[in-house]
Design a protein around this motif. Structure first.
Motif, PDB file in Angstrom:
ATOM      1  N   THR A  37       0.814  -1.215   0.000  1.00 58.80           N
ATOM      2  CA  THR A  37       0.000   0.000   0.000  1.00 58.80           C
ATOM      3  C   THR A  37       0.853   1.273   0.000  1.00 58.80           C
ATOM      4  N   PRO A  38       1.909   1.358   0.812  1.00 58.80           N
ATOM      5  CA  PRO A  38       2.746   2.569   0.767  1.00 58.80           C
ATOM      6  C   PRO A  38       3.378   2.797  -0.607  1.00 58.80           C
ATOM      7  N   THR A  39       3.773   1.707  -1.275  1.00 59.54           N
ATOM      8  CA  THR A  39       4.393   1.851  -2.599  1.00 59.54           C
ATOM      9  C   THR A  39       3.367   2.317  -3.624  1.00 59.54           C
ATOM     10  N   ILE A  40       2.152   1.772  -3.556  1.00 63.25           N
ATOM     11  CA  ILE A  40       1.096   2.203  -4.478  1.00 63.25           C
ATOM     12  C   ILE A  40       0.785   3.681  -4.282  1.00 63.25           C
ATOM     13  N   THR A  41       0.729   4.095  -3.017  1.00 62.88           N
ATOM     14  CA  THR A  41       0.448   5.503  -2.721  1.00 62.88           C
ATOM     15  C   THR A  41       1.534   6.402  -3.294  1.00 62.88           C
ATOM     16  N   ARG A  42       2.777   6.032  -3.106  1.00 61.63           N
ATOM     17  CA  ARG A  42       3.883   6.840  -3.631  1.00 61.63           C
ATOM     18  C   ARG A  42       3.880   6.844  -5.156  1.00 61.63           C
ATOM     19  N   LEU A  43       3.585   5.706  -5.758  1.00 51.98           N
ATOM     20  CA  LEU A  43       3.514   5.616  -7.219  1.00 51.98           C
ATOM     21  C   LEU A  43       2.402   6.504  -7.754  1.00 51.98           C
ATOM     22  N   ASP A  44       1.219   6.424  -7.139  1.00 50.84           N
ATOM     23  CA  ASP A  44       0.080   7.228  -7.586  1.00 50.84           C
ATOM     24  C   ASP A  44       0.322   8.722  -7.396  1.00 50.84           C
ATOM     25  N   ASP A  45       1.106   9.063  -6.384  1.00 50.05           N
ATOM     26  CA  ASP A  45       1.412  10.473  -6.139  1.00 50.05           C
ATOM     27  C   ASP A  45       2.488  11.007  -7.087  1.00 50.05           C
ATOM     28  N   THR A  46       3.520  10.203  -7.315  1.00 55.05           N
ATOM     29  CA  THR A  46       4.701  10.678  -8.038  1.00 55.05           C
ATOM     30  C   THR A  46       4.504  10.713  -9.546  1.00 55.05           C
ATOM     31  N   GLN A  47       3.865   9.688 -10.102  1.00 57.02           N
ATOM     32  CA  GLN A  47       3.744   9.584 -11.563  1.00 57.02           C
ATOM     33  C   GLN A  47       3.068  10.805 -12.192  1.00 57.02           C
ATOM     34  N   PRO A  48       1.883  11.222 -11.714  1.00 53.40           N
ATOM     35  CA  PRO A  48       1.247  12.379 -12.367  1.00 53.40           C
ATOM     36  C   PRO A  48       1.987  13.684 -12.119  1.00 53.40           C
ATOM     37  N   VAL A  49       2.633  13.821 -10.968  1.00 57.17           N
ATOM     38  CA  VAL A  49       3.357  15.050 -10.665  1.00 57.17           C
ATOM     39  C   VAL A  49       4.542  15.212 -11.619  1.00 57.17           C
ATOM     40  N   LEU A  50       5.294  14.130 -11.830  1.00 57.03           N
ATOM     41  CA  LEU A  50       6.427  14.196 -12.760  1.00 57.03           C
ATOM     42  C   LEU A  50       5.937  14.445 -14.177  1.00 57.03           C
ATOM     43  N   LYS A  51       4.857  13.795 -14.563  1.00 54.81           N
ATOM     44  CA  LYS A  51       4.325  13.971 -15.915  1.00 54.81           C
ATOM     45  C   LYS A  51       3.938  15.429 -16.156  1.00 54.81           C
ATOM     46  N   GLU A 188      12.799  11.380  -5.471  1.00 57.47           N
ATOM     47  CA  GLU A 188      11.625  10.596  -5.108  1.00 57.47           C
ATOM     48  C   GLU A 188      11.230   9.645  -6.239  1.00 57.47           C
ATOM     49  N   ALA A 189      11.304  10.115  -7.495  1.00 54.40           N
ATOM     50  CA  ALA A 189      10.964   9.240  -8.620  1.00 54.40           C
ATOM     51  C   ALA A 189      11.870   8.012  -8.645  1.00 54.40           C
ATOM     52  N   ASP A 190      13.163   8.219  -8.452  1.00 55.75           N
ATOM     53  CA  ASP A 190      14.111   7.102  -8.471  1.00 55.75           C
ATOM     54  C   ASP A 190      13.829   6.114  -7.336  1.00 55.75           C
ATOM     55  N   LYS A 191      13.494   6.642  -6.168  1.00 57.73           N
ATOM     56  CA  LYS A 191      13.195   5.761  -5.033  1.00 57.73           C
ATOM     57  C   LYS A 191      11.928   4.954  -5.284  1.00 57.73           C
ATOM     58  N   VAL A 192      10.906   5.597  -5.842  1.00 53.38           N
ATOM     59  CA  VAL A 192       9.652   4.902  -6.119  1.00 53.38           C
ATOM     60  C   VAL A 192       9.856   3.813  -7.166  1.00 53.38           C
ATOM     61  N   ILE A 193      10.581   4.141  -8.221  1.00 53.84           N
ATOM     62  CA  ILE A 193      10.826   3.152  -9.274  1.00 53.84           C
ATOM     63  C   ILE A 193      11.569   1.943  -8.718  1.00 53.84           C
ATOM     64  N   LYS A 194      12.583   2.184  -7.915  1.00 48.71           N
ATOM     65  CA  LYS A 194      13.332   1.068  -7.311  1.00 48.71           C
ATOM     66  C   LYS A 194      12.425   0.238  -6.418  1.00 48.71           C
ATOM     67  N   LYS A 195      11.570   0.891  -5.632  1.00 52.44           N
ATOM     68  CA  LYS A 195      10.644   0.187  -4.760  1.00 52.44           C
ATOM     69  C   LYS A 195       9.721  -0.712  -5.567  1.00 52.44           C
ATOM     70  N   VAL A 196       9.132  -0.146  -6.611  1.00 48.10           N
ATOM     71  CA  VAL A 196       8.213  -0.910  -7.462  1.00 48.10           C
ATOM     72  C   VAL A 196       8.930  -2.089  -8.087  1.00 48.10           C
ATOM     73  N   TRP A 197      10.088  -1.847  -8.664  1.00 53.38           N
ATOM     74  CA  TRP A 197      10.807  -2.922  -9.338  1.00 53.38           C
ATOM     75  C   TRP A 197      11.219  -4.018  -8.348  1.00 53.38           C
ATOM     76  N   ASP A 198      11.651  -3.628  -7.164  1.00 50.55           N
ATOM     77  CA  ASP A 198      12.023  -4.627  -6.155  1.00 50.55           C
ATOM     78  C   ASP A 198      10.832  -5.519  -5.818  1.00 50.55           C
ATOM     79  N   GLU A 199       9.678  -4.901  -5.615  1.00 53.97           N
ATOM     80  CA  GLU A 199       8.491  -5.679  -5.225  1.00 53.97           C
ATOM     81  C   GLU A 199       7.985  -6.534  -6.378  1.00 53.97           C
ATOM     82  N   VAL A 200       8.066  -6.017  -7.593  1.00 54.79           N
ATOM     83  CA  VAL A 200       7.635  -6.793  -8.761  1.00 54.79           C
ATOM     84  C   VAL A 200       8.544  -7.996  -8.954  1.00 54.79           C
ATOM     85  N   GLU A 201       9.852  -7.795  -8.882  1.00 59.66           N
ATOM     86  CA  GLU A 201      10.781  -8.919  -9.080  1.00 59.66           C
ATOM     87  C   GLU A 201      10.648  -9.946  -7.963  1.00 59.66           C
TER      88      GLU A 201
END
Length: 310
Positions: A37-51, A188-201
């Motif tokens: 849940t924390p990773t999803i929240t960070r992903l949902d927050d960071t992706q649109p802001v960077l875009k 923050e983007a780099d941290k979120v991406i690493k978090k997502v990739w770690d959990e996916v792998e």
């Protein structure tokens, strides 16, 4: 062959990784989502802001480029007016209309008919001001007004240039500000991406290697090897089959970029594995994305894009 994942190192690849991860996670029913849940929240927050930040930077850059073009044209025009003014004044001296000593009103060498060099924006502003104040002083002392161009026409051209130059400077500052806003999101983007990739792998870690990588790629994970691959790209007009030069080719997973020449050809090299996604763009043509499968053991690939005009 050694294979490892490669984290993004450009804004484009960061945005692609976040967008792909968010799209994949959003496509999964909530009950089946495996990211924490924390990773999803960070992903949902960071992706649109960077875009949005990147879109704002792109708009600011486009405005700056347009303004820079206008400044360049205005610089050439005002420089021409100043040069013509001094040339005309020198010819008037040769005809006896003006006195050579009157060159001093414009801060010119009274004994020389040379037109001052104007290489910089500061040069144009300086000599434009000298014409404005100098011609007024010369006429006030009883001199004959200049024509073709008049001092007023020179002033109008220089004023227009100065205005455009100021506007361009403001737009440059605006672009710099938007660039800083994007840069501030990198950590923050780099941290979120690493978090997502770690959990996916971790989720797919019991899969066979090629299957694991395929499923992880759906989340934006990029894999590279220690083997360099060559992509011989050709970009042609879909109707005429003629090569298109100056088309831009981007390997989306890594950000590698090339530009076509010599009949629409370009060579890109990368250590990416399994598959590569290319984007082809050129003004006046519809952009194309192509996925190139990369069988094990093959190191050279021919990629042909057929672009349709807009």
């Amino acid at each position: 062959m050694s294979i490892a994942r490669r984290l993004p190192n450009t804004d484009a690849t960061r945005s692609k990784a976040l967008t792909k991860a968010k799209f994949k996670n959003d496509s999964i029913p909530v009950a089946n989502q495996f990211l924490t849940t924390p990773t999803i929240t960070r992903l949902d927050d960071t992706q649109p802001v960077l875009k949005v930040a990147m879109q704002r930077r792109g708009t600011a850059l486009a405005e700056q480029v347009d303004a820079t073009s206008e400044v360049s044209q205005s610089f050439l025009k005002s420089r021409m007016y100043i040069s013509h003014f001094f040339q005309g004044f020198n010819m008037g001296i040769a005809r006896g209309i003006y006195m050579a000593a009157n060159r001093a009103y414009y801060q010119l060498d009274a004994s020389s008919d040379s037109v001052p060099a104007m290489h910089s924006h500061q040069d144009v502003a300086y000599w434009g001001e000298n014409i404005e104040t100098g011609d007024a002083a010369r006429i006030a002392a009883g001199g004959v007004a200049m024509a073709s161009p008049t001092a007023a026409e020179v002033k109008a051209a220089v004023d227009s240039f100065n205005t455009k130059n100021t506007d361009q400077s403001i737009l440059k500052d605006n672009y710099d500000s938007k660039q800083e806003a994007v840069s501030a999101l990198h950590e923050e983007a780099d941290k979120v991406i690493k978090k997502v990739w770690d959990e996916v792998e971790t989720f797919y870690n019991e899969e066979e290697n090629s299957s694991r990588r395929r499923k992880c790629r759906e989340w934006g994970v990029v894999y590279v090897s220690d083997v360099e691959h060559t992509f011989n790209c050709t970009v042609v007009d879909a109707v005429t089959n003629e090569g298109i030069d100056t088309a831009v080719i981007v390997l989306l997973e890594t950000g590698n970029t090339g530009t076509t020449s010599n009949g629409g050809r370009a060579v890109l090299k990368s250590t990416i594995v399994d598959e590569a996604t290319f984007r082809f763009t050129h003004p006046g043509f519809q952009a194309i994305d192509m996925v190139v499968p990369m069988p094990t053991g093959v190191t050279s690939f021919d990629v042909k894009a057929m672009m349709e005009k807009l």
